[in-house]
Write a protein that holds these residues in place. Structure first.
Motif, PDB file in Angstrom:
ATOM      1  N   ALA A 105      -1.377   1.485  19.567  1.00 28.19           N
ATOM      2  CA  ALA A 105      -1.935   0.891  20.930  1.00 28.19           C
ATOM      3  C   ALA A 105      -2.785  -0.842  20.223  1.00 28.19           C
ATOM      4  CB  ALA A 105      -3.423   1.712  21.177  1.00 28.19           C
ATOM      5  N   ALA A 106      -2.538  -1.120  21.486  1.00 31.77           N
ATOM      6  CA  ALA A 106      -3.038  -2.769  21.214  1.00 31.77           C
ATOM      7  C   ALA A 106      -3.983  -3.267  22.764  1.00 31.77           C
ATOM      8  CB  ALA A 106      -2.068  -3.720  20.763  1.00 31.77           C
ATOM      9  N   PRO A 107      -5.349  -2.592  23.341  1.00 28.85           N
ATOM     10  CA  PRO A 107      -5.240  -2.845  24.102  1.00 28.85           C
ATOM     11  C   PRO A 107      -6.091  -4.538  24.311  1.00 28.85           C
ATOM     12  CG  PRO A 107      -6.865  -1.172  22.730  1.00 28.85           C
ATOM     13  CD  PRO A 107      -5.585  -1.616  22.206  1.00 28.85           C
ATOM     14  N   HIS A 108      -6.461  -4.942  23.268  1.00 24.65           N
ATOM     15  CA  HIS A 108      -7.255  -6.332  23.184  1.00 24.65           C
ATOM     16  C   HIS A 108      -6.610  -7.252  22.973  1.00 24.65           C
ATOM     17  CE1 HIS A 108      -5.326  -5.769  18.801  1.00 24.65           C
ATOM     18  NE2 HIS A 108      -6.129  -4.721  19.045  1.00 24.65           N
ATOM     19  N   GLY A 109      -4.992  -6.743  23.043  1.00 20.50           N
ATOM     20  CA  GLY A 109      -4.063  -7.650  23.253  1.00 20.50           C
ATOM     21  C   GLY A 109      -3.469  -8.922  22.094  1.00 20.50           C
ATOM     22  N   GLY A 110      -3.944  -8.080  21.252  1.00 22.28           N
ATOM     23  CA  GLY A 110      -3.493  -8.713  19.389  1.00 22.28           C
ATOM     24  C   GLY A 110      -2.751  -7.854  18.875  1.00 22.28           C
ATOM     25  N   GLU A 111      -2.890  -7.708  17.933  1.00 21.11           N
ATOM     26  CA  GLU A 111      -1.518  -6.741  17.030  1.00 21.11           C
ATOM     27  C   GLU A 111      -1.945  -4.822  16.731  1.00 21.11           C
ATOM     28  OE1 GLU A 111       0.340  -7.621  12.789  1.00 21.11           O
ATOM     29  OE2 GLU A 111      -1.472  -8.429  13.048  1.00 21.11           O
ATOM     30  N   SER A 112      -0.596  -4.437  16.545  1.00 22.00           N
ATOM     31  CA  SER A 112      -1.650  -2.978  16.342  1.00 22.00           C
ATOM     32  C   SER A 112      -0.952  -2.506  15.719  1.00 22.00           C
ATOM     33  CB  SER A 112      -0.215  -2.163  17.678  1.00 22.00           C
ATOM     34  OG  SER A 112       0.490  -2.398  16.917  1.00 22.00           O
ATOM     35  N   VAL A 113      -1.904  -1.319  14.861  1.00 21.21           N
ATOM     36  CA  VAL A 113      -1.731  -1.173  13.520  1.00 21.21           C
ATOM     37  C   VAL A 113      -0.137  -0.900  12.983  1.00 21.21           C
ATOM     38  CG1 VAL A 113      -1.912   0.865  11.990  1.00 21.21           C
ATOM     39  CG2 VAL A 113      -3.978   0.016  13.413  1.00 21.21           C
ATOM     40  N   LEU A 114       1.065  -0.199  13.855  1.00 19.37           N
ATOM     41  CA  LEU A 114       2.065  -0.207  13.475  1.00 19.37           C
ATOM     42  C   LEU A 114       2.794  -1.763  13.590  1.00 19.37           C
ATOM     43  CD1 LEU A 114       3.863   2.135  16.012  1.00 19.37           C
ATOM     44  CD2 LEU A 114       3.306   2.519  13.812  1.00 19.37           C
ATOM     45  N   GLY A 115       2.120  -2.782  13.960  1.00 19.37           N
ATOM     46  CA  GLY A 115       2.445  -3.582  13.914  1.00 19.37           C
ATOM     47  C   GLY A 115       2.108  -4.780  12.850  1.00 19.37           C
ATOM     48  N   LEU A 116       0.905  -4.034  12.734  1.00 22.31           N
ATOM     49  CA  LEU A 116       0.431  -4.467  10.922  1.00 22.31           C
ATOM     50  C   LEU A 116       1.443  -3.880   9.780  1.00 22.31           C
ATOM     51  CD1 LEU A 116      -2.171  -5.949   9.742  1.00 22.31           C
ATOM     52  CD2 LEU A 116      -3.241  -4.144   9.648  1.00 22.31           C
ATOM     53  N   VAL A 117       0.958  -2.830   9.960  1.00 20.32           N
ATOM     54  CA  VAL A 117       2.117  -2.123   8.989  1.00 20.32           C
ATOM     55  C   VAL A 117       3.620  -2.614   8.951  1.00 20.32           C
ATOM     56  CG1 VAL A 117       3.041   0.579   8.226  1.00 20.32           C
ATOM     57  CG2 VAL A 117       0.442   0.345   9.092  1.00 20.32           C
ATOM     58  N   ALA A 118       4.145  -3.702   9.890  1.00 18.19           N
ATOM     59  CA  ALA A 118       5.572  -3.736   9.679  1.00 18.19           C
ATOM     60  C   ALA A 118       5.413  -4.493   9.264  1.00 18.19           C
ATOM     61  CB  ALA A 118       5.791  -3.010  10.937  1.00 18.19           C
ATOM     62  N   ARG A 119       4.917  -5.768   9.718  1.00 20.35           N
ATOM     63  CA  ARG A 119       4.426  -6.910   9.101  1.00 20.35           C
ATOM     64  C   ARG A 119       4.124  -6.845   7.384  1.00 20.35           C
ATOM     65  NH1 ARG A 119      -0.095 -10.375   8.854  1.00 20.35           N
ATOM     66  NH2 ARG A 119      -1.252  -9.118  10.340  1.00 20.35           N
ATOM     67  N   VAL A 120       3.150  -5.984   7.167  1.00 21.82           N
ATOM     68  CA  VAL A 120       2.600  -5.906   5.708  1.00 21.82           C
ATOM     69  C   VAL A 120       3.689  -5.350   4.625  1.00 21.82           C
ATOM     70  CG1 VAL A 120       1.393  -5.039   3.741  1.00 21.82           C
ATOM     71  CG2 VAL A 120       0.547  -6.020   6.628  1.00 21.82           C
ATOM     72  N   GLY A 121       4.343  -4.632   5.705  1.00 19.68           N
ATOM     73  CA  GLY A 121       5.085  -3.676   4.505  1.00 19.68           C
ATOM     74  C   GLY A 121       6.819  -4.258   4.336  1.00 19.68           C
ATOM     75  N   GLY A 122       7.477  -5.560   5.145  1.00 16.91           N
ATOM     76  CA  GLY A 122       8.284  -5.928   4.771  1.00 16.91           C
ATOM     77  C   GLY A 122       7.891  -6.972   3.972  1.00 16.91           C
ATOM     78  N   TRP A 123       6.326  -7.744   3.568  1.00 14.84           N
ATOM     79  CA  TRP A 123       5.765  -8.903   3.279  1.00 14.84           C
ATOM     80  C   TRP A 123       6.038  -8.184   1.529  1.00 14.84           C
ATOM     81  CZ3 TRP A 123       1.326  -8.320  -0.150  1.00 14.84           C
ATOM     82  CH2 TRP A 123       1.171  -9.738  -0.848  1.00 14.84           C
ATOM     83  N   LEU A 124       5.721  -6.583   0.936  1.00 16.92           N
ATOM     84  CA  LEU A 124       5.311  -6.089   0.193  1.00 16.92           C
ATOM     85  C   LEU A 124       7.153  -5.435  -0.592  1.00 16.92           C
ATOM     86  CD1 LEU A 124       3.586  -4.145  -2.432  1.00 16.92           C
ATOM     87  CD2 LEU A 124       4.034  -2.454  -0.356  1.00 16.92           C
ATOM     88  N   ASP A 125       7.872  -5.478   0.456  1.00 16.40           N
ATOM     89  CA  ASP A 125       9.068  -4.832  -0.083  1.00 16.40           C
ATOM     90  C   ASP A 125       9.943  -6.234  -0.130  1.00 16.40           C
ATOM     91  OD1 ASP A 125       8.760  -2.375   1.012  1.00 16.40           O
ATOM     92  OD2 ASP A 125       9.883  -2.989   2.792  1.00 16.40           O
ATOM     93  N   SER A 126       9.272  -7.534  -0.441  1.00 16.37           N
ATOM     94  CA  SER A 126       9.974  -8.897  -0.636  1.00 16.37           C
ATOM     95  C   SER A 126       9.796  -8.968  -1.592  1.00 16.37           C
ATOM     96  CB  SER A 126       9.988  -9.884   0.652  1.00 16.37           C
ATOM     97  OG  SER A 126       8.324 -10.428   0.755  1.00 16.37           O
ATOM     98  N   LEU A 127       8.149  -9.146  -1.823  1.00 14.61           N
ATOM     99  CA  LEU A 127       7.963  -8.756  -3.476  1.00 14.61           C
ATOM    100  C   LEU A 127       8.682  -8.410  -4.466  1.00 14.61           C
ATOM    101  CD1 LEU A 127       3.662  -9.045  -2.850  1.00 14.61           C
ATOM    102  CD2 LEU A 127       5.433 -10.288  -2.690  1.00 14.61           C
ATOM    103  N   ALA A 128       9.283  -7.291  -4.081  1.00 14.67           N
ATOM    104  CA  ALA A 128      10.167  -6.501  -5.062  1.00 14.67           C
ATOM    105  C   ALA A 128      11.518  -7.167  -5.455  1.00 14.67           C
ATOM    106  CB  ALA A 128      10.536  -5.013  -4.745  1.00 14.67           C
ATOM    107  N   GLU A 129      11.850  -8.129  -4.563  1.00 16.19           N
ATOM    108  CA  GLU A 129      13.185  -8.441  -5.120  1.00 16.19           C
ATOM    109  C   GLU A 129      13.156  -9.417  -6.300  1.00 16.19           C
ATOM    110  OE1 GLU A 129      13.861 -10.778  -2.039  1.00 16.19           O
ATOM    111  OE2 GLU A 129      13.742  -9.392  -0.207  1.00 16.19           O
ATOM    112  N   GLU A 130      12.160  -9.916  -6.725  1.00 17.71           N
ATOM    113  CA  GLU A 130      11.654 -10.888  -7.511  1.00 17.71           C
ATOM    114  C   GLU A 130      10.879  -9.972  -9.280  1.00 17.71           C
ATOM    115  OE1 GLU A 130       9.288 -14.814  -8.699  1.00 17.71           O
ATOM    116  OE2 GLU A 130      10.111 -14.785  -6.697  1.00 17.71           O
ATOM    117  N   GLY A 131      10.401  -9.238  -8.930  1.00 16.46           N
ATOM    118  CA  GLY A 131       9.681  -8.278  -9.557  1.00 16.46           C
ATOM    119  C   GLY A 131       8.235  -9.053 -10.136  1.00 16.46           C
ATOM    120  N   GLY A 132       8.236  -8.660 -11.104  1.00 16.74           N
ATOM    121  CA  GLY A 132       6.837  -9.081 -12.039  1.00 16.74           C
ATOM    122  C   GLY A 132       5.891  -8.907 -11.810  1.00 16.74           C
ATOM    123  N   ARG A 133       3.785  -9.110 -12.086  1.00 12.68           N
ATOM    124  CA  ARG A 133       3.069  -9.036 -11.699  1.00 12.68           C
ATOM    125  C   ARG A 133       2.517 -10.005 -10.504  1.00 12.68           C
ATOM    126  NH1 ARG A 133      -1.513  -5.550 -11.699  1.00 12.68           N
ATOM    127  NH2 ARG A 133      -0.802  -5.258 -14.744  1.00 12.68           N
TER     128      ARG A 133
END
Length: 186
Positions: A105-133
């Motif tokens: 749900a996004a009754p405010h016209g913004g982003e849903s929690v599912l959208g946020l999880v997908a966006r952040v998840g994509g960023w998190l997974d991209s960090l694994a490509e280079e490794g490190g801290r």
């Protein structure tokens, strides 16, 4: 490749304490606590900072200079931006209830929690490509979304994860296999 990502929840300010949708600077006491914690941060090969005023000020207080690019921004509250949860709840109780119980749900016209999880998840997974801290100063919603994605949790648990200001949540591993260390004080 293995990566260790420490997500640092931004210092609190009036907007966070009032459960207000949107950005606001942290208060001076919170920034002093961040400055006191600066020496205890682990060294990192990459540092990210979210674009909010709260995250930028927290980075500065911690002595961090984000150089690896922006960290994911907070959940987009759409037309609720600048208003408090109490105000919106009084005017639109059914919309708030739907938003807090239905991750799509996004009754405010913004982003849903599912959208946020997908966006952040994509960023998190991209960090694994280079490794490190990695260190990233982010909003609490981004920490919640990273934990939901990393552990493969149902999105319905998003609002049940409590992320305190100026704590570190560490996800280590790689795409599809993340481990969690949560809530470490800085």
């Amino acid at each position: 490749m293995t990566v260790r990502v420490t997500l640092i929840s931004a210092a609190a300010g009036a907007a966070a304490r009032e459960a207000r949708f949107g950005d606001g600077p942290p208060d001076e006491a919170a920034l002093r606590r961040a400055a006191e914690a600066a020496g205890g941060l682990p060294a990192a090969s990459r540092v990210f900072g979210a674009p909010s005023a709260r995250c930028r000020a927290t980075c500065a207080a911690l002595g961090l200079t984000p150089g690896a690019g922006p960290a994911p921004h907070d959940l987009d509250p759409g037309r609720w931006r600048g208003r408090s949860l109490a105000e919106v709840g009084a005017e639109e109780p059914e919309a708030v209830a739907r938003w807090l119980t239905d991750p799509a749900a996004a009754p405010h016209g913004g982003e849903s929690v599912l959208g946020l999880v997908a966006r952040v998840g994509g960023w998190l997974d991209s960090l694994a490509e280079e490794g490190g801290r990695v260190l990233a100063v982010v909003e609490p919603a981004v920490v919640r979304a990273a934990v939901v994605h990393g552990l493969g949790l149902p999105a319905e648990v998003f609002w049940r994860l409590d992320v305190r200001p100026l704590t570190g949540t560490e996800l280590s591993g790689r795409v599809g296999r993340w481990n969690l260390r949560c809530g470490a004080p800085l």
